[in-house]
Design an enzyme around this catalytic site. Structure first.
Site, PDB file in Angstrom:
ATOM      1  N   ALA A  12       0.870  -1.177   0.000  1.00  0.00           N
ATOM      2  CA  ALA A  12       0.000   0.000   0.000  1.00  0.00           C
ATOM      3  C   ALA A  12       0.904   1.224   0.000  1.00  0.00           C
ATOM      4  O   ALA A  12       1.708   1.415   0.924  1.00  0.00           O
ATOM      5  CB  ALA A  12      -0.891  -0.016   1.236  1.00  0.00           C
ATOM      6  N   ASN A 183      16.805   2.463 -14.145  1.00  0.00           N
ATOM      7  CA  ASN A 183      16.712   3.906 -14.375  1.00  0.00           C
ATOM      8  C   ASN A 183      18.137   4.448 -14.266  1.00  0.00           C
ATOM      9  O   ASN A 183      19.093   3.697 -14.067  1.00  0.00           O
ATOM     10  CB  ASN A 183      15.711   4.584 -13.419  1.00  0.00           C
ATOM     11  CG  ASN A 183      16.164   4.551 -11.967  1.00  0.00           C
ATOM     12  OD1 ASN A 183      17.334   4.296 -11.670  1.00  0.00           O
ATOM     13  ND2 ASN A 183      15.253   4.805 -11.049  1.00  0.00           N
ATOM     14  N   LYS A 223      14.811  13.121 -19.296  1.00  0.00           N
ATOM     15  CA  LYS A 223      15.787  13.132 -20.404  1.00  0.00           C
ATOM     16  C   LYS A 223      15.477  12.040 -21.444  1.00  0.00           C
ATOM     17  O   LYS A 223      16.130  11.959 -22.461  1.00  0.00           O
ATOM     18  CB  LYS A 223      17.205  12.954 -19.858  1.00  0.00           C
ATOM     19  CG  LYS A 223      17.683  14.150 -19.019  1.00  0.00           C
ATOM     20  CD  LYS A 223      19.177  14.134 -18.768  1.00  0.00           C
ATOM     21  CE  LYS A 223      19.622  13.122 -17.732  1.00  0.00           C
ATOM     22  NZ  LYS A 223      19.097  13.333 -16.366  1.00  0.00           N
ATOM     23  N   GLY A 250       8.458   4.229 -14.000  1.00  0.00           N
ATOM     24  CA  GLY A 250       9.304   3.121 -14.465  1.00  0.00           C
ATOM     25  C   GLY A 250       8.476   1.848 -14.626  1.00  0.00           C
ATOM     26  O   GLY A 250       8.723   1.039 -15.526  1.00  0.00           O
ATOM     27  N   ASP A 251       7.488   1.674 -13.764  1.00  0.00           N
ATOM     28  CA  ASP A 251       6.636   0.478 -13.849  1.00  0.00           C
ATOM     29  C   ASP A 251       5.722   0.564 -15.065  1.00  0.00           C
ATOM     30  O   ASP A 251       5.474  -0.439 -15.737  1.00  0.00           O
ATOM     31  CB  ASP A 251       5.809   0.337 -12.571  1.00  0.00           C
ATOM     32  CG  ASP A 251       6.704   0.298 -11.345  1.00  0.00           C
ATOM     33  OD1 ASP A 251       7.814  -0.255 -11.459  1.00  0.00           O
ATOM     34  OD2 ASP A 251       6.317   0.836 -10.299  1.00  0.00           O
ATOM     35  N   SER A 281       1.666   8.338 -17.304  1.00  0.00           N
ATOM     36  CA  SER A 281       1.452   7.908 -15.912  1.00  0.00           C
ATOM     37  C   SER A 281       1.864   9.004 -14.919  1.00  0.00           C
ATOM     38  O   SER A 281       1.362   9.037 -13.801  1.00  0.00           O
ATOM     39  CB  SER A 281       2.229   6.618 -15.617  1.00  0.00           C
ATOM     40  OG  SER A 281       3.600   6.901 -15.467  1.00  0.00           O
TER      41      SER A 281
HETATM   42  O1  RIB Z   1       8.192   2.028  -8.667  1.00  0.00           O
HETATM   43  C1  RIB Z   1       7.363   2.664  -7.744  1.00  0.00           C
HETATM   44  C2  RIB Z   1       7.032   1.729  -6.620  1.00  0.00           C
HETATM   45  O2  RIB Z   1       8.215   1.435  -5.910  1.00  0.00           O
HETATM   46  C3  RIB Z   1       6.075   2.309  -5.610  1.00  0.00           C
HETATM   47  O3  RIB Z   1       4.739   1.987  -5.905  1.00  0.00           O
HETATM   48  C4  RIB Z   1       6.583   1.748  -4.284  1.00  0.00           C
HETATM   49  O4  RIB Z   1       5.667   0.958  -3.637  1.00  0.00           O
HETATM   50  C5  RIB Z   1       7.873   0.990  -4.624  1.00  0.00           C
HETATM   51  O5  RIB Z   1       7.719  -0.383  -4.661  1.00  0.00           O
END
Ligand code: RIB
Length: 298
Positions: A12, A183, A223, A250-251, A281
């Site tokens: 969370a 990254n 960048k 990044g996700d 995002s």
């Molecule tokens: O990449 C972002 C995530 O990194 C966040 O949601 C946090 O929970 C960490 O795991």
């Protein structure tokens, strides 16, 4: 069977937004806070599913309120939760996130909770065997991550490792990974090269390729990004957006990149899509909650 299997954590995310990220010893008055789905694996799964991908999530939760939030969030986004283990002992994890509302930049502390005790024996690896892509990060114990990467490679999957948070890895990891997606901070950790511009990023990527990785993608925030496989190099500028919260960008990148790759798209097309999804995002608050849908993109 799903096209993509992700091994990772749900936590969370408790985010605090204010004029700045406090420094050591400082107390500041913030503007707002939010609690929502986070954890790199969870965010990546949401990113894939919102773009129409079929994804399974291997993880571990506590039998508590945040665990219920996890299942609700994942099911709402059509993510297969049948490989999530519920611990009767450990709690679901949390992350404390400070966000500078002017730049969208953040600082994060993750308490992993239940997945810090995830074991190889608990995982049913059959789910990996039927997928095309295995995507993971470094938020679950390294022995579990390595085991799953091996199973995936033995079954001819494409392995994508988002090496975050950065930590020392054995050569075994490098030999199993097809795409390595740090990254710029993580790339500096693995290559020892400080990245201030495109040339530094190229040098860093070349060094990582020499360590045995086939394809490296360094995400560079505002960048842009740099791809290298040792022969071909692609640099793409970041999409122009007004970032309000970069948590999970990044996700968004890793999830959408994996999806495009699973659909057989060419590398440049995969990178362009992921760049766009990551940028979008950052225009919404939250991590999992900020992932765009197909409608937002086209
Ligand atoms: O990449 C972002 C995530 O990194 C966040 O949601 C946090 O929970 C960490 O795991």
């Amino acid at each position: 069977m799903k096209d993509i299997t992700i091994l990772g954590i749900f936590v969370a995310d408790i985010s605090f937004s204010g004029d700045k990220i406090p420094i050591t010893g400082e107390t500041i008055l913030g503007d707002s806070y939010n609690i929502g789905p986070g954890g790199k694996g969870c965010n990546q799964a949401i990113a894939i599913s919102r773009l129409g991908g079929k994804v399974s999530f291997i993880s571990k939760l506590g039998d508590d309120e945040y665990g219920k939030l996890a299942i609700k969030s994942l099911e709402k986004d059509n993510i297969d939760t049948s490989n999530i283990i519920i611990s009767k002992i450990d709690k679901t994890g949390v992350a404390g996130i400070h966000i500078d509302k002017n730049t969208g930049k953040n600082a994060i502390t993750v308490i992993r909770g239940a997945p810090s005790n995830l074991t190889i024996e608990e995982i049913d690896t059959n789910i990996i065997k039927g997928s095309k892509i295995f995507l993971t990060q470094l938020e679950v114990p390294l022995d579990v991550t390595l085991h799953c990467l091996k199973i995936a490679k033995e079954n001819d999957l494409i392995n994508i490792l988002n090496p975050a948070p950065a930590c020392k890895l054995s050569d075994d990891f490098f030999n199993l990974v097809d795409y390595f997606t740090p990254n710029e901070t993580e790339a500096e950790f693995y290559s020892g090269i400080r990245i201030k511009n495109e040339n530094d990023a190229k040098e860093s990527a070349r060094k990582i390729v020499k360590m045995g990785i086939k394809n490296v993608i360094i995400t560079l925030g505002e960048k842009g990004l740099l791809y290298s496989n040792g022969k071909e190099e692609i640099y793409i500028k970041a999409s122009q957006v007004k970032a309000i919260d970069t948590t999970g960008a990044g996700d968004a990148f890793n999830g959408s990149f994996s999806l495009a790759l699973s659909q057989g798209k060419k590398i440049k097309e995969c990178l362009d899509l992921a760049n766009k999804v990551a940028g979008l995002s950052t225009t919404k608050l939250g991590a999992g909650d900020s992932m765009p849908t197909l409608k937002d993109i086209f």
